[in-house]
Every structure is written in C-alpha cells, then in structure tokens.
Design a protein around this motif. Structure first.
Motif, short mmCIF file in Angstrom:
data_model
loop_
_atom_site.label_atom_id
_atom_site.label_comp_id
_atom_site.label_asym_id
_atom_site.label_seq_id
_atom_site.Cartn_x
_atom_site.Cartn_y
_atom_site.Cartn_z
N VAL A 70 0.82 -1.21 0.00
CA VAL A 70 0.00 0.00 0.00
C VAL A 70 0.86 1.26 0.00
N ALA A 71 2.13 1.14 0.35
CA ALA A 71 3.03 2.29 0.29
C ALA A 71 3.15 2.82 -1.13
N TYR A 72 2.98 1.91 -2.11
CA TYR A 72 3.04 2.30 -3.52
C TYR A 72 1.65 2.62 -4.07
N HIS A 76 -5.60 2.90 -2.37
CA HIS A 76 -6.38 1.75 -1.90
C HIS A 76 -7.16 2.12 -0.65
N CYS A 77 -6.68 3.14 0.06
CA CYS A 77 -7.31 3.55 1.32
C CYS A 77 -7.90 4.95 1.25
N LEU A 78 -8.45 5.30 0.10
CA LEU A 78 -9.14 6.58 -0.01
C LEU A 78 -10.36 6.61 0.92
N ALA A 141 2.67 9.97 10.08
CA ALA A 141 2.80 10.49 11.44
C ALA A 141 2.78 12.02 11.45
N LYS A 142 3.14 12.62 10.31
CA LYS A 142 3.12 14.08 10.17
C LYS A 142 1.81 14.58 9.55
N GLY A 143 0.89 13.64 9.33
CA GLY A 143 -0.41 14.02 8.79
C GLY A 143 -0.45 14.13 7.28
N THR A 144 0.50 13.47 6.57
CA THR A 144 0.54 13.55 5.11
C THR A 144 0.69 12.15 4.50
N VAL A 145 0.45 12.08 3.20
CA VAL A 145 0.64 10.85 2.42
C VAL A 145 1.36 11.22 1.14
N VAL A 202 -7.13 7.10 7.33
CA VAL A 202 -5.83 7.06 7.99
C VAL A 202 -5.64 5.77 8.79
N ALA A 203 -6.67 5.33 9.50
CA ALA A 203 -6.56 4.12 10.33
C ALA A 203 -6.26 2.89 9.46
N ALA A 204 -6.98 2.75 8.35
CA ALA A 204 -6.78 1.60 7.46
C ALA A 204 -5.40 1.66 6.83
N LEU A 205 -4.99 2.84 6.35
CA LEU A 205 -3.68 2.98 5.72
C LEU A 205 -2.56 2.66 6.70
N LYS A 206 -2.68 3.14 7.91
CA LYS A 206 -1.67 2.86 8.93
C LYS A 206 -1.61 1.37 9.24
#
Length: 457
Positions: A70-72, A76-78, A141-145, A202-206
């Motif tokens: 998912v980092a790439y 997927h977590c919109l 962690a800084k609030g960005t993607v 954010v929760a799912a992406l994390k």
C-alpha cells in the motif's frame, strides 16, 4: 496477424546467420572459416542458504504475496466519498486498476531479483520496499501521504496535482504559492504530498503499512544473514568454476563469462569471487566501463580494454606477419561477470564457458548470451552452457510469474482492447514456458525460437 508467407519471404530475402542458416546458405563457410564448436548445456538448481533449507524461492515468493504494498498504492485507502478527478470520470476504474498493476509490477521486480541473487533481493526489499513503507509511515505520522505524480494527476487532475507537487517541493502550504515560488519549484520533485485526513482512511492505511512492515522485517530476518559465505548459489558457481579447472573443456582455457540481468548481482558476484581468488584477474561489466580485480585491489577500466584482455583473439587486431593478436600489456582476464550489455554484438569466443547466473525472463536473451562464444571458426572444440534455475520444477517457476502477471492484466481489462491484452499476457507466458522447457534440457537453437514465434502468429 502476419501470414506464414511473411516468414517465407524473410527466409528468402534476408541474411540468415543462425547456425542452420549458415549451413544452408553458406555451405562453403565451414570449409573456409572453420566449424562451430560442440556445445553442451548443464542445468543447476542451487538453494539459497547453505545452512538452512527453510529459505527458498517458493516460501519467499509466498511472503511477497502477503504484502499489500500500500506504500506504492495509498489510493487503496481513499476515504469514502473521495472521487477521482471529474475529467477522468470515464476512466476511474482504469486508473484504480492501474494502481493495482503498479503493486503487481513491484512484486515481479522483487521476484526477478530473488531469482537473480539473494543480495539483489535483499537490497530491493531493504532499500526500496521497506524504505518506501517506512517513509509513508513517517509521512503519515506528520499528517501527510506521499503519492507518485501519475497517481496524483489521475486523482486530483493535472492542475491541482502540479500545485500540490510544487508546494511539496518547497515545503510550504499550496495555498500560499506565489509567482516566485512557482518558478523556483519548476523542475523539482513531482512527488505529491497530500493531507492524510482530507483524502485517506488514515486508520486503514496505517494498519496496512504496519502489516507490510512486519512482513518485510520477517523476510529480511530470513535473508539478512545469507552473505557470500552462506550463499548456496555462489557456492554452486564456485563448484562449476573449479570443475572447469580440474577438467578443462579445452586445454589451457580457463576463461568464463558469467551473465546476470542485474548490475547489483554482477557487482556482488564479481567482488565475492575476487575476494576468494585474489590470484585471478576478474572483471565486472555493467555498462561502458567496468572494474578489474586482482590481488585484493579494484581498478576501473574501459569496457573495450577489458574485452581485449579477456578475448584477445576475438577482440584485438592481428599481427599481419604472425596472425597473433596484439594483446594489451596487462595480463589476460580469466573471468568476466557482466550484465546483458555484453549479450549482443560482441565476439568473445576465446571463452569456452557461459554461465547464466539468472534465467532472463526473455528466452531469446539466453540464446544471445551463449551466442557470444558459440561462433564459427572458434579455437575451442568444445563449449559449455550452464544455467542456474531458481527451482527444479519449471512449471512451479512459471506459475510464480503467471500468478503475478495475471494481476497486471487486470489493469488492462477495462481498456478498449483489454481482453486482447489479457489474452496476450497468457499467450506470452505459454510461449515462454515452451521455450524454457526446451532450453532446460537441450542446446540453444535460434531457429527454434523463430519457428516457435511463427506458431504464435
């Protein structure tokens, strides 16, 4: 679709330089120049770790499939309700599937490098995939993607993606950009940094990123300790080289050409051999320049000079009186480890052994590699072709690729010619499987490749 007559016309009006073509169209060539050497192929199936059978290609490929990557593909977590750019509305499904295809391509890249060498695989996992995953977690962690430009463009539209990219390059709020900022940011990094909570769950992406982090660290735990001393594939190469010394194919010839598709594998293998054999002159080539090792020292050298030292009869000008090559002043090179930059257009028939340290995913490339030494008029009566396969079961090996490439095909299904593209992927894999089956147990025959290709049309 090309008709069979097309290939018959090619045969009639083009110059055929395959072995059977020379025998058919240049019958006097072997009398005037000499004969082709007799070639024998040998297949090897090395493990990964000399101290543990737990780490193998199948197990590690299964672990790769456990990754969401998912980092790439953060899209997927919109967040629910976030739509892709309205101008791209008709292509939304295609854009989403393209992002899925990107993760499949990353798996293929890791799988290829696993097949190449444990060192190449380790570098890819640690320096690319793990680093990207950690970077996304730090950004989160800084609030960005962080998004690649092409993804951001599809999601936001080009104008907004440019605005966000320029802001990210300068590290300022996109709403505060002025003309000077615009000019300064032009040409800088086009990776786009978006506010996480505005666009993403954010929760799912994390959760997915941490899951991948655990899998990646587990993979690295398995391969981190497999250095040159425990590298089973490197040990198998040592055995092949020693066997050539103990039982020469041709008297006095110890020259060996080792191919890999990846520059990091070439460097790894050449350096390991140089450390174990300081008395030898060993070169690695991955472009227009290379490195020559001897006596524990490494020296940069131009590729042409390396080839003249490795294959003086094939590469050096001849003395018109004696017919002997005008050799370089430095001692001849015994072993060359190279990428496929040497697989085309080079005469290296002083050498009588080619080792395919990895099996290139294009079977024709394998034939081109052995073609560097399998040449008419060679001074060698015998040559050998050694192939290092990732596993004994070729169906299993092809199956690993088939499974991953099937996911790539998904990204094409919604295109107007998507069905044809999906079928093309399958036909390509079927064709490669037939060719690799033939290669595994027989001599390379260039004509067989083209005959097989005609069958595809």
């Amino acid at each position: 679709v090309l008709p069979p007559t097309y290939f018959r016309l090619l045969e009639r009006y083009t110059i055929a330089r395959s072995q059977s073509g020379i025998s058919k169209f240049y019958a006097d060539a072997e009398t005037e120049i000499g004969v082709f050497p007799k070639c024998k192929s040998l297949s090897c199936y090395p493990e990964i770790d000399t101290q543990s059978a737990r780490v193998d290609v199948t197990t590690l490929s299964d672990r790769l499939n456990d990754l969401t990557l998912v980092a790439y593909n953060p899209t997927h977590c919109l967040r629910a309700g976030i739509r892709w750019h309205e101008e791209e509305e008709g292509k939304q499904l295609l854009d989403k599937n393209r992002q899925k295809s990107l993760t499949a391509l990353m798996r293929i890249n890791a799988l290829k490098r696993l097949e190449s060498s444990v060192d190449s695989f380790r570098r890819t996992v640690r320096d690319a995939v793990l680093a990207r995953t950690q970077a996304q977690l730090e950004a989160l962690a800084k609030g960005t993607v962080r998004l690649p430009w092409v993804t951001a463009k599809a999601l936001l539209g080009e104008a907004e993606a440019k605005r966000q990219a320029k802001a990210a390059a300068l590290g300022i709020d996109p709403d505060t950009l002025d003309e000077d900022d615009e000019a300064l940011a032009e040409g800088l990094s086009r990776e786009v940094v978006l506010p996480a909570k505005q666009y993403f769950d954010v929760a799912a992406l994390k959760r997915y990123l941490k899951q991948d982090l655990g899998v990646l660290k587990g993979i690295l735990d398995d391969v981190e300790s497999v250095g040159p001393a425990r590298d089973a594939k490197l040990a198998e190469l040592e055995h092949v080289l020693q066997e050539k010394v103990d039982h020469p194919l041709n008297p006095g010839n110890e020259k060996t050409l080792i191919f890999s598709a990846f520059a990091d594998t070439v460097e790894y293998v050449a350096k390991a051999l140089a450390e174990r054999h300081p008395e030898r002159h060993i070169a690695c080539v991955s472009g227009s320049k290379g490195i020559v090792w001897h006596g524990g020292r490494a020296k940069a050298e131009e590729m042409g000079r390396i080839l003249r030292r490795f294959a003086p009869y094939a590469q050096c000008p001849k003395n018109p009186e004696t017919g002997e090559p005008r050799r370089e002043k430095e001692p001849e090179i015994d072993w060359v480890v190279a990428t496929d930059c040497l697989s085309e257009g080079q005469n290296l028939q002083d050498c009588d052994l080619v080792v395919h340290y990895d099996i290139h995913w294009n079977p024709l490339r394998l034939a081109q590699r052995i073609g560097r030494i399998d040449r008419i008029g060679s001074r060698n009566k015998f040559i050998r072709n050694v192939l290092f396969w990732p596993c004994k079961d070729l169906n299993q090996y092809i199956g690993l690729e088939r499974m991953v490439r099937a996911k790539i095909a998904v990204g094409a299904i919604v295109a107007p010619d998507g069905a044809a593209l999906g079928n093309e992927v399958k036909q390509d894999l079927d064709y490669r499987e037939r060719q690799l089956q033939a290669i595994q147990h027989s001599r390379f025959d260039m004509d067989a490749f083209f005959t097989g290709a005609q069958g595809e049309f």
